[in-house]
Design a protein around this motif. Structure first.
Motif, PDB file in Angstrom:
ATOM      1  N   GLY A   1       0.815  -1.209   0.000  1.00 26.56           N
ATOM      2  CA  GLY A   1       0.000   0.000   0.000  1.00 26.56           C
ATOM      3  C   GLY A   1       0.846   1.254   0.000  1.00 26.56           C
ATOM      4  O   GLY A   1       0.561   2.219  -0.733  1.00 26.56           O
ATOM      5  N   TYR A   2       1.909   1.273   0.817  1.00 27.21           N
ATOM      6  CA  TYR A   2       2.800   2.436   0.850  1.00 27.21           C
ATOM      7  C   TYR A   2       3.483   2.646  -0.494  1.00 27.21           C
ATOM      8  O   TYR A   2       3.605   3.768  -0.989  1.00 27.21           O
ATOM      9  N   SER A   3       3.957   1.552  -1.092  1.00 26.18           N
ATOM     10  CA  SER A   3       4.635   1.647  -2.377  1.00 26.18           C
ATOM     11  C   SER A   3       3.699   2.201  -3.448  1.00 26.18           C
ATOM     12  O   SER A   3       4.091   3.036  -4.269  1.00 26.18           O
TER      13      SER A   3
ATOM     14  N   GLY B   1      10.948  -2.003   2.616  1.00 23.97           N
ATOM     15  CA  GLY B   1       9.871  -1.827   1.653  1.00 23.97           C
ATOM     16  C   GLY B   1       9.492  -0.382   1.425  1.00 23.97           C
ATOM     17  O   GLY B   1       9.238   0.040   0.288  1.00 23.97           O
ATOM     18  N   LEU B   2       9.449   0.428   2.498  1.00 22.20           N
ATOM     19  CA  LEU B   2       9.128   1.845   2.361  1.00 22.20           C
ATOM     20  C   LEU B   2      10.190   2.569   1.547  1.00 22.20           C
ATOM     21  O   LEU B   2       9.876   3.388   0.675  1.00 22.20           O
ATOM     22  N   ALA B   3      11.458   2.286   1.840  1.00 17.78           N
ATOM     23  CA  ALA B   3      12.544   2.928   1.097  1.00 17.78           C
ATOM     24  C   ALA B   3      12.524   2.504  -0.368  1.00 17.78           C
ATOM     25  O   ALA B   3      12.672   3.339  -1.278  1.00 17.78           O
ATOM     26  N   ALA B   4      12.324   1.213  -0.615  1.00 20.22           N
ATOM     27  CA  ALA B   4      12.270   0.720  -1.991  1.00 20.22           C
ATOM     28  C   ALA B   4      11.055   1.276  -2.735  1.00 20.22           C
ATOM     29  O   ALA B   4      11.127   1.582  -3.932  1.00 20.22           O
TER      30      ALA B   4
ATOM     31  N   SER C   1      11.203   3.332  -6.178  1.00 16.06           N
ATOM     32  CA  SER C   1      10.585   2.822  -7.403  1.00 16.06           C
ATOM     33  C   SER C   1       9.566   3.785  -7.993  1.00 16.06           C
ATOM     34  O   SER C   1       9.420   3.868  -9.212  1.00 16.06           O
ATOM     35  N   SER C   2       8.856   4.529  -7.142  1.00 17.82           N
ATOM     36  CA  SER C   2       7.851   5.463  -7.663  1.00 17.82           C
ATOM     37  C   SER C   2       8.501   6.602  -8.443  1.00 17.82           C
ATOM     38  O   SER C   2       7.909   7.132  -9.384  1.00 17.82           O
ATOM     39  N   ILE C   3       9.717   6.975  -8.049  1.00 21.16           N
ATOM     40  CA  ILE C   3      10.417   8.087  -8.701  1.00 21.16           C
ATOM     41  C   ILE C   3      11.269   7.599  -9.866  1.00 21.16           C
ATOM     42  O   ILE C   3      11.244   8.166 -10.962  1.00 21.16           O
TER      43      ILE C   3
END
Length: 366
Positions: free
Chosen positions: A202-204, A282-285, A289-291
């Motif tokens: 969800g965060y990703s 996961g939050l860092a990845a 990935s979004s950017i």
């Protein structure tokens, strides 16, 4: 206004920017290298599966005058298995031994009590069968598959299929990296790990959708103008939401870091390690990935469209003609457009005013 807030405003208005999309091959290379490392780690080392998945017993002792290393040696000698021993905040020990069935658990409990010089009745023993862990794993995989399918359907309807594909690739990228880190550091995979993995999806996705929403607004009537290519508008969308993504990620990472390094590291909090590591990685990845992955991949897919190819040719031809007339890049950005321009669209690094118009004027005009 703070420096970060001022930077965010300038990024949003297009006064400054970084060419994320233009350097997408670099980011793809970095991601491929990280992914290959994760896959190799999984193939070579595998995952340290907890007793929830392969069965075993957990013995919790009261406070005892025995160190973790001593308890580890004793438990390994008694059970003929390599145990995982953690010191609890109460001063007691949590001794986890895989491959111990019901019949063997009573013997191990009695011998542990004798070796640690404590009463057998004071040791709490919990047995877990491998079938339970298998059911949990199957349900987790089912939930993951359903989630990704719904994500693809929603994004394809709300945005377009290219964005759905890019978001799916970013999610798989985040999960692969997180699982690979677990393999490298040797952390135990428990039910808490599964919960953490499902949570980071969800965060990703959140950061990715924020950028996609900005891109959707920026690409309106894109083929009716000849000032910007699709990649430039995509890059503008990343820059306009960059500070927001950084702020969101940092705020989310701080409490997770507290769980991982303080709760899990200093207090020996057991399952906190399993949940917090998956969340932290996961939050860092997901922010990465979004950017660097999702939006550049959308631009790559979109630029293959015949309309976008034609638009790029027109844009480049117009700029070449302007350069031949001796007009600078700022002059070109300052021209009043002959046709519609997407709201908020500007290439990275373009100098524009608060309302999106350039500050310069075309040479030769009065």
């Amino acid at each position: 206004m703070s420096r970060l807030g001022n930077l965010g405003a300038r990024l949003y208005q297009g006064e400054v920017g970084y060419d994320f999309v233009g350097k997408r091959k670099v980011w793809y290379g970095v991601s491929i290298l990280i992914t290959i490392t994760a896959i190799v780690a999984l193939a070579v080392q595998g995952l340290n599966m907890g007793i929830e998945f392969k069965g075993g017993a957990v013995f919790t002792t009261p406070k005892a005058d025995v160190s973790v290393s001593q308890a580890t040696e004793v438990a390994e000698e008694i059970s003929d298995h390599i145990p995982i021993v953690q010191e609890l905040g109460t001063g007691g020990l949590r001794i986890q031994i895989s491959g111990v069935d019901t019949a063997e658990a009573d013997r191990v409990q009695a011998e542990l009590a004798k070796a640690l010089n404590i009463e057998a009745a004071s040791i709490n023993a919990d047995l877990v069968g491998p079938s339970w862990g298998e059911q949990i794993a199957n349900k987790a995989w089912t939930g993951l598959g359903v989630f990704m399918l719904l994500v693809v359907i929603y994004l394809a309807i709300a945005f377009e299929w290219r964005m759905a594909v890019a978001a799916l690739v970013a999610l798989i990228h985040d999960i692969t990296i997180t699982v690979g880190i677990y393999s490298l550091v040797g952390f135990e995979v428990t039910v808490g790990t599964v919960i953490g993995l499902l949570t980071i999806l969800g965060y990703s996705l959140y950061d990715t959708v924020v950028v996609f929403d900005s891109l959707k607004e920026g690409q309106k009537d894109i083929t009716k103008q000849t000032r910007f290519t699709y990649s430039e508008i995509a890059n503008r969308s990343i820059n306009s939401t960059l500070v927001r993504s950084i702020n969101t990620t940092v705020v989310a990472l701080l409490p997770v870091a507290g769980l991982l390094f303080i709760g899990g590291g200093f207090l020996g909090a057991g399952m906190l390690n399993d949940i917090s590591l998956s969340l932290f990685v996961g939050l860092a990845a997901g922010a990465y990935s979004s950017i660097f992955i999702a939006t550049p991949l959308v631009a790559d897919l979109k630029e293959r469209d015949p309309q976008m190819k034609a638009l790029k040719k027109r844009v480049l031809a117009k700029r070449a003609a302007a350069e031949a007339r001796g007009e600078t890049g700022e002059d070109q950005q300052g021209e009043a457009p002959d046709d519609a321009v997407p709201d908020g669209a500007a290439p990275a690094g373009a100098v524009v005013g608060p309302r999106g118009r350039g500050r310069g004027r075309p040479s030769g005009r009065r």
